[in-house]
Scaffold this active site. Sequence first.
Site, PDB file in Angstrom:
ATOM      1  N   ILE A  19      57.323-102.874 117.671  1.00 42.50           N
ATOM      2  CA  ILE A  19      56.082-103.636 117.749  1.00 42.50           C
ATOM      3  C   ILE A  19      55.778-104.317 116.424  1.00 42.50           C
ATOM      4  O   ILE A  19      55.376-105.485 116.386  1.00 42.50           O
ATOM      5  CB  ILE A  19      54.917-102.719 118.175  1.00 42.50           C
ATOM      6  CG1 ILE A  19      55.099-102.279 119.641  1.00 42.50           C
ATOM      7  CG2 ILE A  19      53.580-103.423 118.005  1.00 42.50           C
ATOM      8  CD1 ILE A  19      54.109-101.220 120.097  1.00 42.50           C
ATOM      9  N   VAL A  67      52.185 -94.512 104.786  1.00 46.30           N
ATOM     10  CA  VAL A  67      50.744 -94.672 104.987  1.00 46.30           C
ATOM     11  C   VAL A  67      49.979 -93.372 104.793  1.00 46.30           C
ATOM     12  O   VAL A  67      48.761 -93.391 104.551  1.00 46.30           O
ATOM     13  CB  VAL A  67      50.420 -95.259 106.384  1.00 46.30           C
ATOM     14  CG1 VAL A  67      50.969 -96.670 106.519  1.00 46.30           C
ATOM     15  CG2 VAL A  67      50.907 -94.352 107.505  1.00 46.30           C
ATOM     16  N   TYR A 162      48.939 -85.886 118.933  1.00 40.18           N
ATOM     17  CA  TYR A 162      49.052 -87.351 118.948  1.00 40.18           C
ATOM     18  C   TYR A 162      47.865 -87.964 119.677  1.00 40.18           C
ATOM     19  O   TYR A 162      47.265 -88.945 119.207  1.00 40.18           O
ATOM     20  CB  TYR A 162      50.363 -87.731 119.628  1.00 40.18           C
ATOM     21  CG  TYR A 162      50.616 -89.214 119.759  1.00 40.18           C
ATOM     22  CD1 TYR A 162      50.990 -89.981 118.665  1.00 40.18           C
ATOM     23  CD2 TYR A 162      50.491 -89.852 120.998  1.00 40.18           C
ATOM     24  CE1 TYR A 162      51.238 -91.342 118.786  1.00 40.18           C
ATOM     25  CE2 TYR A 162      50.738 -91.213 121.130  1.00 40.18           C
ATOM     26  CZ  TYR A 162      51.113 -91.954 120.022  1.00 40.18           C
ATOM     27  OH  TYR A 162      51.347 -93.296 120.155  1.00 40.18           O
TER      28      TYR A 162
END
Length: 266
Positions: A19, A67, A162
């Site tokens: 993506i 991140v 998740y």
Amino acid sequence: MFQELEGRHALITGAGAGIGAAIALQLAQAGCRLTLCGRSQGTLQAQVEALRVQVPDVAVLIAPMDVADEHAVQAAVQQAQARFGPVNILVNNAGQASSQPFAKTDAVLWQQMLNVNLTGTYHCIQAVLPGMLEAAKSGTPGRIVNIASTAGLKGYAYVSAYVAAKHGVVGLTKALALELARKGVTVNAICPGYTETDIVREAVQNIVSKTGKSEAEARQALAASNPQQRLVQPQEVAQSVLWLCAAGSNAINGQAIAIDGGELAG
């Protein structure tokens, strides 16, 4: 068609494949200057080379980072801003999914899912937002697009950590959208269903190893949740991101948009 995006600075996390790579291509074709972030320098470099085949004059910077590491994010954003100025478009695409029954979801796995999927999003927004707001004051609108998941809008068994993290991303999106609504910055989430990415390929291998199904059967089992009976393609997600970044979507704010073939319609 998207001339207003010419020269805008877009920072994309998880930009090396799937993506993220598709988003990078769409924004490059719209004339954005790109900062591509991810953990692998080699993967990002390969993506730059692929981009330049299709958009030869793309202005692009590689800024490797994890991140989940606040200091690494701050350093990467400082590098990006030194090269291209304030970030006008932030796409929080980096993510990770691990599957375990809840009883086997230990604190390490739980924290890892939160760190990458939720706290990583927070780190990136915190780092780019001051510059984005200053640019918005001067007339260049800001866009924050968080790539969440249908797992941010419904529950799925065996991926509780998740799912919790992605629900957090959707909640963060909605709260921040309200804070920034009058400051020239919109905040939205894209929530793809099962998409043709490395995460899904890993899920397929997990199904094969645990159930004995063939790879084709495993892929079909994932696609079955989509009423169109297929996997979403990365470029379909990327085109939605491009739309959210364009001027015509100024009033779209605080939304969690499912790209799922109708999975959440029923």
